[in-house]
Design an enzyme around this catalytic site. Structure first.
Site, PDB file in Angstrom:
ATOM      1  CE1 TYR A 145      -3.296  -2.867   0.652  1.00 35.24           C
ATOM      2  CE2 TYR A 145      -4.577  -0.946   1.271  1.00 35.24           C
ATOM      3  CZ  TYR A 145      -4.523  -2.274   0.923  1.00 35.24           C
ATOM      4  OH  TYR A 145      -5.666  -3.002   0.832  1.00 35.24           O
ATOM      5  CE  LYS A 195       2.594 -18.050  -2.370  1.00 37.54           C
ATOM      6  NZ  LYS A 195       1.722 -19.245  -2.374  1.00 37.54           N
ATOM      7  CG  ASP A 255     -13.453  -7.596   2.410  1.00 41.81           C
ATOM      8  OD1 ASP A 255     -13.202  -6.881   3.400  1.00 41.81           O
ATOM      9  OD2 ASP A 255     -13.933  -7.145   1.346  1.00 41.81           O
TER      10      ASP A 255
HETATM   11  C1  IPM Z   1     -10.256  -1.783   4.086  1.00 48.77           C
HETATM   12  C2  IPM Z   1     -10.543  -1.231   2.717  1.00 48.77           C
HETATM   13  C3  IPM Z   1      -9.439  -0.260   2.321  1.00 48.77           C
HETATM   14  C4  IPM Z   1      -8.153  -1.057   2.321  1.00 48.77           C
HETATM   15  C5  IPM Z   1      -9.637   0.442   0.984  1.00 48.77           C
HETATM   16  C6  IPM Z   1     -10.945   1.162   0.897  1.00 48.77           C
HETATM   17  C7  IPM Z   1      -8.494   1.381   0.677  1.00 48.77           C
HETATM   18  O1  IPM Z   1     -10.714  -2.257   1.805  1.00 48.77           O
HETATM   19  O2  IPM Z   1     -10.162  -0.995   5.041  1.00 48.77           O
HETATM   20  O3  IPM Z   1     -10.143  -3.004   4.227  1.00 48.77           O
HETATM   21  O4  IPM Z   1      -7.814  -1.711   1.342  1.00 48.77           O
HETATM   22  O5  IPM Z   1      -7.442  -1.022   3.338  1.00 48.77           O
HETATM   23 MG    MG Z   2     -10.714  -4.173   2.676  1.00 46.87          MG
END
Ligand code: IPM
Ligand code: MG
Length: 369
Positions: A145, A195, A255
């Site tokens: 990121y 990984k 998620d």
């Molecule tokens: C999360 C979201 C964010 C991330 C996005 C919206 C930038 O998916 O908080 O999990 O990837 O961290």
């Molecule tokens: Mg996310």
């Protein structure tokens, strides 16, 4: 009231369903403030698409300054499909990364707990998800990121893009310590996900996690490759206690894990560093349902509970909120995302009101002051 008692919380409602769920969580904080007789000041600022509209930038200077000066920050969501065409640096999501980096919140805690009443709300079989209670500790200010070099170069067919996954040993050690400390307060097991069969970054990750583990002989440590972890998470969720992982892997796995807890609407998060903590529901801005009053506010309300626990030093009030949410679910209250066919769905506001009523009633046997 002496100044020292006053707590300041910055609210960043943001986009889509963000404002709808943040107002419910804010009212829960106000209810707590009244009953615990602790003044909690709420102050709202613009972020994301909402800030682009007013200030032409997703994270205005004054928003970041206010967040940095607060005791804690409660964020709704950012993201507006209409603005997806903007250059990367100007999109609403930029605000999230700017806030995380600006506040230095490197440790993202995402507890995934299945409330028994929601067993049937998960798309996975009840006998698999029953009892799920795990914590994802995601590194939040490093990895792909933020790594450099990054960007797109060249023209036409010669275009080339790159991102960089990089971690220093000290970045790995500090997030590993957060995971081990958390495990000590739980079932004393850490699963570190990497990984390491391919990536040098993961090899360093594994070495540093092993070194850090020596200071925690009472905590069991296992290592899993991320592909295997993704599979095991839905095959045997009950074997997990604390999952420790880097930024992108944690994004993806959290998620996936949301599906164990009855959906992403239920998941709260806390992002912690040296200064104020940043709290947000894991769900996004959900533009498809925004403005209809049907969003699930429980992820935001449970985030407010984490805020009370980790940033305002009010753990008993946090417990009370979590208990109230459980009572409301036990009583059958369901927003549309949780309702099964034949069950009536209630609105965002009704769900928030039911939680506050449960809070006012208190837990059985407890005297309400
Ligand atoms: C999360 C979201 C964010 C991330 C996005 C919206 C930038 O998916 O908080 O999990 O990837 O961290
Ligand atoms: Mg996310």
């Amino acid at each position: 009231m002496p100044e020292g008692l006053r707590r300041r919380v910055v609210l960043l409602p943001g986009d889509g369903i963000g404002p709808e769920v943040v107002i419910e969580a804010a009212q829960v904080l106000q209810a707590v403030s009244r009953r615990a007789a602790v003044p909690i000041e709420l102050e709202e600022h613009a972020v994301g698409g909402a800030a682009i509209e007013r200030f032409r930038e997703p994270l205005p200077e004054e928003t970041l300054a206010a967040a940095g000066a607060a005791d804690a920050v409660l964020l709704g969501a950012v993201g507006v499909p209409r603005l997806d065409a903007l250059p990367r640096g100007e999109r609403p999501e930029r605000a999230l990364l700017g806030l995380r980096k600006g506040l230095g919140v490197f440790a993202n805690l995402r507890p995934v707990r299945l409330h028994p009443a929601l067993e049937a709300a998960s798309p996975l079989r009840p006998d698999i998800v029953r009892g799920t209670d795990l914590l994802i500790v995601r590194e939040l200010t490093g990895g792909l990121y933020f790594g450099t070099p990054r960007g797109v170069e060249g023209e036409g067919a010669a275009r080339r893009a790159r991102n960089t996954m990089a971690y220093s040993a000290s970045e790995i050690a500090r997030i590993a310590r957060v995971a081990f400390e958390a495990a000590r307060r739980r079932r004393k097991k850490v699963t570190s996900v990497d990984k390491a069969n391919i990536l040098e970054v993961s090899q360093l990750w594994r070495d540093v996690v092993d070194e850090t583990a020596r200071a925690y002989p009472d905590v069991r440590l296992e290592h899993l490759y991320v592909d295997n972890a993704a599979m095991q998470l839905v095959a045997r969720p009950n074997d997990f206690d604390v999952i420790l992982t880097e930024n992108l892997f944690g994004d993806i796995l959290s998620d996936e894990a949301a599906m164990l807890a009855g959906g992403i609407g239920m998941l709260p998060s806390a992002s912690l560093g040296e200064g104020p903590g940043l709290y947000e529901p894991v769900h996004g801005s959900a533009p498809d349902i925004a403005g209809r009053g049907v969003a699930n506010p429980l992820g935001a309300i449970l985030s407010a509970a984490m805020l009370l626990r980790h940033s305002l030093g009010l753990p008993a009030e946090a417990d009370r909120i979590e208990t109230a949410v459980g009572q409301v679910l036990d009583a059958g209250a369901r927003t549309a995302d949780l309702a099964r066919p034949g069950e009536t769905a209630i609105s965002t506001r009704d769900m928030g009101r039911r939680v506050r009523e449960a809070l006012d009633r208190g837990t059985p046997g407890e005297r309400v002051r």
